[in-house]
Design a protein around this motif. Structure first.
Motif, PDB file in Angstrom:
ATOM      1  N   ASN A 122       0.835  -1.195   0.000  1.00  0.00           N
ATOM      2  CA  ASN A 122       0.000   0.000   0.000  1.00  0.00           C
ATOM      3  C   ASN A 122       0.870   1.246   0.000  1.00  0.00           C
ATOM      4  N   ARG A 123       0.603   2.176  -0.877  1.00  0.00           N
ATOM      5  CA  ARG A 123       1.283   3.473  -0.902  1.00  0.00           C
ATOM      6  C   ARG A 123       2.795   3.348  -1.070  1.00  0.00           C
ATOM      7  N   VAL A 124       3.255   2.334  -1.762  1.00  0.00           N
ATOM      8  CA  VAL A 124       4.667   2.214  -2.121  1.00  0.00           C
ATOM      9  C   VAL A 124       4.759   2.163  -3.640  1.00  0.00           C
ATOM     10  N   GLU A 125       5.480   3.125  -4.203  1.00  0.00           N
ATOM     11  CA  GLU A 125       5.642   3.176  -5.656  1.00  0.00           C
ATOM     12  C   GLU A 125       6.943   2.467  -6.039  1.00  0.00           C
ATOM     13  N   VAL A 126       6.854   1.570  -7.008  1.00  0.00           N
ATOM     14  CA  VAL A 126       8.022   0.816  -7.466  1.00  0.00           C
ATOM     15  C   VAL A 126       8.394   1.284  -8.870  1.00  0.00           C
ATOM     16  N   VAL A 127       9.644   1.691  -9.045  1.00  0.00           N
ATOM     17  CA  VAL A 127      10.162   2.114 -10.342  1.00  0.00           C
ATOM     18  C   VAL A 127      11.233   1.119 -10.758  1.00  0.00           C
ATOM     19  N   MET A 128      11.038   0.449 -11.893  1.00  0.00           N
ATOM     20  CA  MET A 128      12.002  -0.545 -12.357  1.00  0.00           C
ATOM     21  C   MET A 128      12.856   0.003 -13.488  1.00  0.00           C
ATOM     22  N   THR A 129      14.097  -0.403 -13.502  1.00  0.00           N
ATOM     23  CA  THR A 129      14.978  -0.044 -14.606  1.00  0.00           C
ATOM     24  C   THR A 129      14.596  -0.877 -15.829  1.00  0.00           C
ATOM     25  N   GLY A 130      15.122  -0.495 -16.969  1.00  0.00           N
ATOM     26  CA  GLY A 130      15.044  -1.349 -18.146  1.00  0.00           C
ATOM     27  C   GLY A 130      16.171  -2.358 -18.097  1.00  0.00           C
ATOM     28  N   GLY A 131      16.486  -2.933 -19.235  1.00  0.00           N
ATOM     29  CA  GLY A 131      17.629  -3.831 -19.297  1.00  0.00           C
ATOM     30  C   GLY A 131      17.279  -5.239 -19.700  1.00  0.00           C
ATOM     31  N   THR A 132      18.289  -6.081 -19.671  1.00  0.00           N
ATOM     32  CA  THR A 132      18.177  -7.489 -20.048  1.00  0.00           C
ATOM     33  C   THR A 132      18.128  -8.349 -18.787  1.00  0.00           C
ATOM     34  N   ARG A 134      18.812 -11.107 -16.249  1.00  0.00           N
ATOM     35  CA  ARG A 134      19.839 -12.094 -15.901  1.00  0.00           C
ATOM     36  C   ARG A 134      19.190 -13.121 -14.986  1.00  0.00           C
ATOM     37  N   GLY A 135      18.950 -14.301 -15.515  1.00  0.00           N
ATOM     38  CA  GLY A 135      18.130 -15.291 -14.838  1.00  0.00           C
ATOM     39  C   GLY A 135      18.690 -15.832 -13.551  1.00  0.00           C
ATOM     40  N   SER A 136      20.017 -15.842 -13.384  1.00  0.00           N
ATOM     41  CA  SER A 136      20.609 -16.451 -12.192  1.00  0.00           C
ATOM     42  C   SER A 136      20.261 -15.696 -10.914  1.00  0.00           C
ATOM     43  N   ASN A 137      20.016 -14.383 -11.036  1.00  0.00           N
ATOM     44  CA  ASN A 137      19.641 -13.617  -9.831  1.00  0.00           C
ATOM     45  C   ASN A 137      18.411 -12.742 -10.065  1.00  0.00           C
ATOM     46  N   TYR A 138      17.692 -12.963 -11.174  1.00  0.00           N
ATOM     47  CA  TYR A 138      16.440 -12.254 -11.455  1.00  0.00           C
ATOM     48  C   TYR A 138      16.634 -10.738 -11.459  1.00  0.00           C
ATOM     49  N   ALA A 139      17.734 -10.292 -12.070  1.00  0.00           N
ATOM     50  CA  ALA A 139      18.050  -8.868 -12.096  1.00  0.00           C
ATOM     51  C   ALA A 139      18.141  -8.377 -13.535  1.00  0.00           C
ATOM     52  N   LEU A 140      17.805  -7.105 -13.743  1.00  0.00           N
ATOM     53  CA  LEU A 140      17.928  -6.462 -15.048  1.00  0.00           C
ATOM     54  C   LEU A 140      19.298  -5.814 -15.133  1.00  0.00           C
ATOM     55  N   VAL A 141      20.048  -6.133 -16.190  1.00  0.00           N
ATOM     56  CA  VAL A 141      21.413  -5.653 -16.342  1.00  0.00           C
ATOM     57  C   VAL A 141      21.598  -5.112 -17.766  1.00  0.00           C
ATOM     58  N   GLY A 142      22.795  -4.614 -18.046  1.00  0.00           N
ATOM     59  CA  GLY A 142      23.120  -4.140 -19.378  1.00  0.00           C
ATOM     60  C   GLY A 142      22.922  -2.642 -19.541  1.00  0.00           C
ATOM     61  N   SER A 177      26.433  -7.282 -13.589  1.00  0.00           N
ATOM     62  CA  SER A 177      25.824  -6.902 -12.316  1.00  0.00           C
ATOM     63  C   SER A 177      26.608  -5.778 -11.647  1.00  0.00           C
ATOM     64  N   ALA A 178      27.929  -5.864 -11.719  1.00  0.00           N
ATOM     65  CA  ALA A 178      28.776  -4.841 -11.105  1.00  0.00           C
ATOM     66  C   ALA A 178      28.551  -3.484 -11.756  1.00  0.00           C
ATOM     67  N   SER A 179      28.402  -3.475 -13.065  1.00  0.00           N
ATOM     68  CA  SER A 179      28.226  -2.218 -13.781  1.00  0.00           C
ATOM     69  C   SER A 179      26.922  -1.531 -13.401  1.00  0.00           C
ATOM     70  N   VAL A 180      25.840  -2.307 -13.271  1.00  0.00           N
ATOM     71  CA  VAL A 180      24.558  -1.722 -12.858  1.00  0.00           C
ATOM     72  C   VAL A 180      24.630  -1.250 -11.410  1.00  0.00           C
ATOM     73  N   ASP A 181      25.260  -2.018 -10.539  1.00  0.00           N
ATOM     74  CA  ASP A 181      25.396  -1.612  -9.139  1.00  0.00           C
ATOM     75  C   ASP A 181      26.137  -0.285  -9.021  1.00  0.00           C
ATOM     76  N   ARG A 182      27.158  -0.097  -9.844  1.00  0.00           N
ATOM     77  CA  ARG A 182      27.888   1.180  -9.818  1.00  0.00           C
ATOM     78  C   ARG A 182      26.982   2.333 -10.252  1.00  0.00           C
ATOM     79  N   ALA A 183      26.093   2.077 -11.211  1.00  0.00           N
ATOM     80  CA  ALA A 183      25.140   3.103 -11.638  1.00  0.00           C
ATOM     81  C   ALA A 183      24.139   3.410 -10.523  1.00  0.00           C
ATOM     82  N   LEU A 184      23.725   2.395  -9.781  1.00  0.00           N
ATOM     83  CA  LEU A 184      22.831   2.602  -8.637  1.00  0.00           C
ATOM     84  C   LEU A 184      23.496   3.471  -7.574  1.00  0.00           C
ATOM     85  N   VAL A 185      24.774   3.236  -7.347  1.00  0.00           N
ATOM     86  CA  VAL A 185      25.524   4.020  -6.360  1.00  0.00           C
ATOM     87  C   VAL A 185      25.567   5.495  -6.761  1.00  0.00           C
TER      88      VAL A 185
END
Length: 304
Positions: A122-132, A134-142, A177-185
């Motif tokens: 309730n009352r939490v907005e989720v914003v997802m990145t784009g990307g490809t 990665r099935g091993s950790n269910y993350a969007l990368v690239g 994964s490292a490249s996206v994490d750096r962008a998040l930082v």
């Protein structure tokens, strides 16, 4: 257990076989000598060196109690109406489940698991990145994920990884994964690293968060004779990282190392003790802390 899960902690092994961690550590050394596994700080993994990464099913069964405690403490850092970034990982997934109760929150993530945990909040907005995906950790990368983060600014980022050392900071075994994490930082004013004790002292291939960029580390209490973890916490504290320990007090050396230091971004926050009083690291006199600790110890003995 290592073959089934990809990784296992010494604490879990000792509990399962009902023996001491000292005995388990000795046996793990023998298994490593036979080439059957690789020792990692606080645990063991299948052979593979710096580049090996366990998949989500394996990670989800490793240090589950510790991750839950870390997520409980990390959720307490988030305030109503805040905008935060939450990276991919099993620990951040646990955090997301608790953030579902924070009203007015905006969460930016590249993790399908984090988004799923918040989907019906309730009352939490989720914003997802784009990307490809990665099935091993269910993350969007690239590049799509990285480009979608350009121009974004939030109060803080919560990130996990494969290893954490004072020398290199947080690291992971996968380049994408490292490249996206750096962008998040780059999108966050503060960076909070969530890492259980099995990751302390472990170094993997790709750096994501250098130590001088880390604002805070939320971890669990290392096993009693884990000198390497205590040394790593001390070194991180000496470099100005604020350390919060879930499930018990931070190692004494790390507390001492934080006293008298000026934080990089904010005034010091207390070490969190689940089920016990909160101790302010700098302002409380040493004698008062000792008296509080003694009273808590006596009360615990009486309860037992």
């Amino acid at each position: 257990m290592v073959r089934a899960n990809g990784a296992v902690s010494l604490r879990e092994l000792a509990r399962v076989v009902q023996t001491s961690e000292v005995t388990v550590r000795r046996d793990v050394r023998a298994l490593e000598a036979e080439g059957l596994l690789d020792r990692r700080h606080g645990g063991a993994v299948l052979p593979g060196g710096f580049t090996r990464e366990s998949g989500f099913p394996q990670k989800s069964h490793l240090a589950t109690a510790e991750k839950t405690a870390i997520a409980d403490v990390a959720a307490g850092l988030v305030e109503e109406g805040e905008a935060v970034v939450v990276g991919a990982g099993t620990t951040t997934q646990e955090l997301a489940r608790r953030l579902a109760r924070v009203p007015g929150l905006t969460v930016v993530t590249n993790s399908l698991l984090v988004a799923q945990a918040l989907a019906h909040a309730n009352r939490v907005e989720v914003v997802m990145t784009g990307g490809t995906l990665r099935g091993s950790n269910y993350a969007l990368v690239g590049s799509g994920a990285e480009q979608s983060l350009q121009g974004l600014r939030v109060s803080r980022a919560f990130l996990s990884g494969s290893g954490l050392t004072a020398e290199r900071g947080l690291s992971t075994s996968n380049m994408l994964s490292a490249s996206v994490d750096r962008a998040l930082v780059q999108a966050a004013g503060e960076v909070v690293v969530l890492a259980d004790h099995t990751k302390l002292g472990t170094d993997t291939m790709f750096q994501t968060v250098p130590t001088d960029v880390m604002t805070r580390l939320v971890t669990d209490e290392p096993p009693p004779h884990d000198d390497r973890a205590a040394t790593e916490l001390q070194a991180l504290a000496d470099q100005g990282v604020q350390i919060t320990v879930a499930g018990g007090p931070v190692a004494s050396g790390a507390v001492d190392g934080m006293q008298g230091r000026r934080p990089r971004r904010e005034s010091p926050l207390p070490v969190q003790r689940r089920g016990g009083p909160t101790a302010q690291l700098r302002s409380a006199p040493g004698g008062m802390l000792e008296q509080q600790a003694e009273r808590a110890r006596v009360a615990d003995m009486r309860r037992r």
